[in-house]
Motif scaffolding. Structure first.
Motif, PDB file in Angstrom:
ATOM      1  N   TYR A 264       0.811  -1.215   0.000  1.00 37.72           N
ATOM      2  CA  TYR A 264       0.000   0.000   0.000  1.00 37.72           C
ATOM      3  C   TYR A 264       0.846   1.267   0.000  1.00 37.72           C
ATOM      4  O   TYR A 264       0.294   2.371   0.058  1.00 37.72           O
ATOM      5  N   VAL A 292      -7.063   3.811  -2.644  1.00 34.89           N
ATOM      6  CA  VAL A 292      -6.849   2.752  -1.655  1.00 34.89           C
ATOM      7  C   VAL A 292      -7.944   1.694  -1.760  1.00 34.89           C
ATOM      8  O   VAL A 292      -7.664   0.481  -1.716  1.00 34.89           O
ATOM      9  N   SER A 296      -7.308  -2.179  -2.874  1.00 37.34           N
ATOM     10  CA  SER A 296      -7.592  -3.233  -1.891  1.00 37.34           C
ATOM     11  C   SER A 296      -8.426  -4.352  -2.517  1.00 37.34           C
ATOM     12  O   SER A 296      -8.148  -5.537  -2.310  1.00 37.34           O
TER      13      SER A 296
END
Length: 581
Positions: A264, A292, A296
């Motif tokens: 990340y 994000v 994910s």
């Protein structure tokens, strides 16, 4: 009688010695000095000469965030974590790491809108906790960027070689006899890649962003191919054989989450683009949090596809996706395509990360914590050219000889420490009334929250886990946060965009970052301790003297000559008040 030339070295060393003798005084004056957002936006930014050009929109930020994260993590860490840490449950590790990254990204978003400068976490911590904490966070972010970029560049070589049918990950490297293991395979392909990207980044931010956008679109199509082909050729039996979904237990899943957090790295580089965004209050929340969430979901699907294609104990740690297609499915051509696509994704990831690291160093140069020439922005290209070149050379040097496993955990711990500090800083800025200065309730809350998080983590680390400790410290963390939320008023709520349901998201980010840090091996803490000592020593021997000269001594000179204090001096800075107990 000494000649002028012979006395010059003596004068030079005596000046240095005299300055070092005043170090305690300078530390007292500078360590807790904070800057206001207005000073960061105007006076400090002017030290770069030319301004960075505002050319980026929200879709550029989403592409930068997605491009910065995709390619690095899933191709570099998934095989390693699935094979020896978490097993097929690696997708759960990505979910846990993704939740932690999302919470941290919300903290970054609020700060980046309030202080839209290129300094990222360095600037956020400096305006909140003072010069030293900001410097320490910035130094760790730079360490994380340089090491991760070097690791990713070496992974580029492995995947590019696999796209040409080479099964040996070191086939394009030169082994040197006599060097220590882990440092003896020289990777000139990685060096060339880093240097080419450095040249590209020196030319233009917008053109670099457009290049990343094109590569990211192709990369998403390529990801879709891997996910669909992986599930079509995989079997659900591989998710539970030979030893179940989580052969290393819950502990393995959580340890895996700490390692894949490396995946990340990249979304925080979006916040360093704040000076180059046309509409920060609209674009930054979409760019940071949106990227994000997208990444994910893709990481979970990719890791599930890999685990369904072959048993976890047969997954290769290097170039795992290419080998899965070649050995299990028998699609040699698909393995080559995966290698080429992964190489493209790694280039995009590396481009964004190198874009962000240069801006961190540029703003630290503005603050005089590193040599000021690193802060220079080229008047024609609008890029921090000196910082870009310097860090490009550092990254290429490490990528030449250092293997991935040597730096992987070091990267994760540096990132987690900075994200932990940013979450604490957000709570402090929200709940401390800076004009009157009564920080004790907030500082006490942060200390108790961190202590209960550490207690929970240590209870988890005990063999078999200490059940009563887990229950007690988890309930304590919830109770502490609830009490703070009810009894301490929020003084500073940003008008443009703010993290909802405060302080719960920031408190959860603190808890998760502490927990994930303790899941790392002792070797990571030892290396982090050495790095912390080195950067602290640099601050004591150079940084504090440089900033004291620039802000205190030069400020007093301006005031004594003009009769009025200069607006850029330390007279306008404030000090973080320490609670009186």
């Amino acid at each position: 009688m000494a000649t002028p030339s012979s006395s010059q070295p003596h004068l030079f060393f005596s000046t240095i010695l005299h300055s070092l003798c005043k170090t305690p005084h300078k530390l007292r004056k500078r360590m807790l000095v904070t800057w206001t957002p207005d000073q960061e936006l105007n006076q400090v930014r002017e030290r770069s000469g030319a301004d960075m050009k505002k050319k980026l929109d929200w879709y550029d930020l989403v592409a930068l965030g997605v491009g910065g994260m995709l390619g690095a993590g899933v191709f570099v860490t998934t095989g390693h974590v699935a094979h020896i840490i978490a097993g097929p449950a690696v997708f759960l590790s990505y979910i846990i790491a993704g939740v932690s990254a999302l919470l941290s990204s919300l903290c970054y978003t609020e700060f980046s809108i309030e202080v839209p400068v290129a300094g990222g976490a360095f600037s956020y911590l400096r305006v909140t906790f003072g010069e030293f904490v900001g410097y320490f966070g910035g130094a760790n972010i730079l360490m994380e960027y340089v090491l991760s970029n070097a690791a990713v560049a070496r992974s580029f070589t492995e995947y590019l070689s696999s796209s040409f049918g080479c099964s040996n990950p070191n086939s394009w490297r030169i082994e040197v006899i006599g060097l220590a293991k882990g440092y003896n395979n020289l990777d000139f392909t990685a060096v060339v890649l880093v240097l080419l990207l450095t040249i590209c980044l020196c030319h233009s931010t917008k053109e670099s962003s457009m290049l990343n956008l094109v590569m990211t679109v192709f990369h998403l199509i390529f990801f879709g191919f891997i996910i669909v082909a992986g599930f079509c050729n995989g079997s659900s039996k591989n998710l539970v054989k030979p030893k179940g979904l989580a052969p290393f237990g819950v502990r393995g899943v959580l340890n895996g989450a700490a390692t894949v957090y490396f995946s990340y790295i990249g979304y925080d580089s979006v916040s360093t683009m704040a000076e180059e965004i046309r509409n920060p209050s609209k674009s930054l929340p979409i760019g940071i949090a949106g990227s994000v969430i997208i990444v994910s979901v893709l990481y979970c699907l990719m890791s599930l596809a890999l685990s369904s294609m072959m048993p976890y104990n047969e997954i290769m740690e290097n170039a795992s996706f290419s080998s899965a297609f070649q050995k299990t499915v028998g699609w040699k051509w698909a393995g080559n395509v995966v290698g080429a696509g992964a190489s493209l994704g790694i280039v995009a990831s590396l481009l964004v990360a190198m874009l962000g690291q240069a801006r961190y160093l540029c703003v630290m140069g503005r603050a005089r914590l590193v040599p000021v020439w690193l802060a220079k922005v080229h008047p024609f290209t609008g890029t921090p050219i000196n910082a870009t070149i310097f860090l490009g050379i550092c990254t290429a040097s490490i990528a030449l000889f250092t293997d991935l496993e040597i730096v992987l955990e070091m990267i994760s711990i540096g990132t987690l420490v900075v994200f932990y500090l940013v979450a604490n800083a957000l709570v402090y800025r929200r709940y401390v009334k800076l004009s009157s200065g009564h920080p004790f309730p907030t500082i006490l809350f942060l200390l108790l929250l961190s202590s209960s998080s550490i207690g929970f983590s240590l209870s988890w680390k005990l063999n078999g886990g200490c059940l009563w400790g887990l229950v007690f410290f988890s309930l304590a963390s919830i109770a502490i946060t609830a009490f703070f939320h009810r009894h301490v008023p929020c003084y500073n709520r940003p008008s443009e965009w703010s993290v909802p349901l405060m302080p719960w998201p920031a408190a959860a980010s603190v808890f998760l970052n502490v927990f994930l840090m303790t899941a790392l091996k002792m070797r990571a803490f030892q290396r982090f301790g050495i790095w912390s000592f080195v950067v602290t020593l640099f601050y004591v021997l150079y940084g504090v003297h440089s900033t004291y000269h620039a802000e205190e001594e030069m400020g007093m000179e301006v005031e004594s000559h003009d009769g009025n204090p200069d607006t850029t001096t330390a007279s306008q800075q404030t000090k973080l008040e320490v609670p009186r107990v």
